[in-house]
Design an enzyme around this catalytic site. Structure first.
Site, short mmCIF file in Angstrom:
data_model
loop_
_atom_site.label_atom_id
_atom_site.label_comp_id
_atom_site.label_asym_id
_atom_site.label_seq_id
_atom_site.Cartn_x
_atom_site.Cartn_y
_atom_site.Cartn_z
N HIS A 263 132.00 94.58 79.88
CA HIS A 263 130.75 94.48 81.42
C HIS A 263 130.85 93.17 81.72
O HIS A 263 130.71 91.88 80.54
CB HIS A 263 129.40 95.25 79.72
CG HIS A 263 128.75 94.35 80.73
ND1 HIS A 263 127.84 95.96 81.29
CD2 HIS A 263 127.20 93.59 80.59
CE1 HIS A 263 126.66 94.89 81.70
NE2 HIS A 263 126.42 94.63 81.35
N CYS A 264 130.48 92.80 82.71
CA CYS A 264 130.61 91.28 83.11
C CYS A 264 128.53 91.47 83.65
O CYS A 264 128.00 92.03 84.21
CB CYS A 264 131.13 91.91 84.77
SG CYS A 264 130.85 90.00 86.27
N PHE A 265 128.75 90.00 82.67
CA PHE A 265 127.16 90.09 82.41
C PHE A 265 126.52 88.82 83.96
O PHE A 265 125.05 89.06 85.00
CB PHE A 265 126.35 88.83 81.41
CG PHE A 265 126.65 88.89 80.19
CD1 PHE A 265 125.21 90.16 80.67
CD2 PHE A 265 127.54 89.45 79.38
CE1 PHE A 265 125.78 90.55 78.63
CE2 PHE A 265 127.75 90.04 78.59
CZ PHE A 265 126.83 90.56 77.38
N GLY B 87 125.68 92.41 85.99
CA GLY B 87 124.96 93.51 85.52
C GLY B 87 125.73 94.36 84.97
O GLY B 87 124.88 95.63 85.12
N ASN B 88 126.66 95.07 85.60
CA ASN B 88 127.44 96.09 85.49
C ASN B 88 129.01 95.89 84.84
O ASN B 88 129.48 94.87 84.16
CB ASN B 88 127.92 95.97 86.78
CG ASN B 88 128.40 97.56 86.90
OD1 ASN B 88 127.59 98.22 86.26
ND2 ASN B 88 128.49 97.91 88.01
#
Length: 274
Positions: A121-123, A126-127
């Site tokens: 999950h890439c902050f 946001g996805n």
């Protein structure tokens, strides 16, 4: 969980703010002040060429960033018949039905979806990064690192000319920040110059981080693995590295390298397999 959700909102806004500041500094400060050569024809002037290069890198970075957000991994949980009282997390762990958990799937509590070929999950986007947006994520990291490198070089040239400094000595860049802080509080350094110096170190950090992410991700793709599989200790698929690359980048990989496009071939291939 509340902190993670807050980070999921703040991190994309932080990245967009840094991108806007970088664009303003490059277009309105570095290029006009560093590239002044009236003897050169306007068509091939250094300012125009450098500006075109920076815009190319920025357009690819932001274009792939948008595609990473838009092309979310497919939600497998919508098509599952979990039964009465069935939980997605139980289905993933195999506790509800042994042997039913699909490999490389993961339920993200932030996105509230089950994704295929889940990586992480890439902050900053946001996805979740999965099978549909993996190529765009790698291109986003690649062009972000190149744009930061370009801004770092232009910024160092601007500081060198403004403060009459020389970066021939490698230690000059390492001692630039503490020396500039002392000059700033003594009044010998302007706030705009101090801001540019701080941005130099920020570009260096973001560029190195994105380059590291890109290289690490490419090594995993060559092995046919994802970060989630490595974290869970799953065995990599025994396939040639060319097939692993083609699964992520497709046959028309050169087009995706030059302009931000979706990996349409991979989507069509998955629909045929279904």
């Amino acid at each position: 969980m509340l902190v993670l959700r807050l980070l999921n909102v703040v991190a994309p806004a932080y990245f967009l703010c840094i991108s806007l500041v970088t664009f303003v500094l490059q277009i309105f400060l570095f290029i006009p002040s560093m590239f002044r050569d009236p003897s050169t024809t306007p068509l091939f002037s250094p300012a125009l060429l450098h500006g075109a290069l920076f815009l190319f890198l920025s357009a690819n970075a932001l274009g792939n960033y948008v595609l990473v957000i838009q092309s979310s991994p497919e939600d497998l949980g919508k098509d599952l018949n979990l039964g009465k009282g069935g939980e997605v997390a139980d289905w993933l762990d195999g506790s509800r039905s042994p042997g039913s958990a699909l490999p490389s799937t993961h339920f993200c509590r932030l996105c509230a979806r089950v994704t295929q070929r889940h990586d992480h999950h890439c902050f900053f986007t946001g996805n979740c990064i999965g099978s549909r947006n993996m190529r765009n994520f790698i291109m986003f990291c690649l062009y972000t690192s190149l744009a930061c490198l370009d801004s770092l070089v232009a910024g160092m040239a601007y500081i060198s000319a403004t403060l009459s400094m020389s970066f021939v000595d490698p230690l000059a860049f390492l001692t630039l920040l503490p020396h500039s802080i002392s000059q700033f509080f003594s009044g010998a350094l302007l706030s705009s110059e101090m801001f540019v110096i701080l941005m130099l170190y920020l570009w260096l950090g973001i560029g190195l981080a994105c380059a590291g992410f890109c290289c690490h991700q490419m090594l995993l793709i060559l092995r046919g693995q994802t970060r989630y599989q490595v974290r869970k200790g799953m065995v990599a698929r025994a396939r040639p590295w060319r097939e692993n690359l083609q699964e992520v980048f497709g046959k028309r990989w050169l087009l995706g390298l030059l302009i931000p496009v979706l990996n349409v071939e991979s989507d069509c291939r998955r629909q045929k397999e279904k």
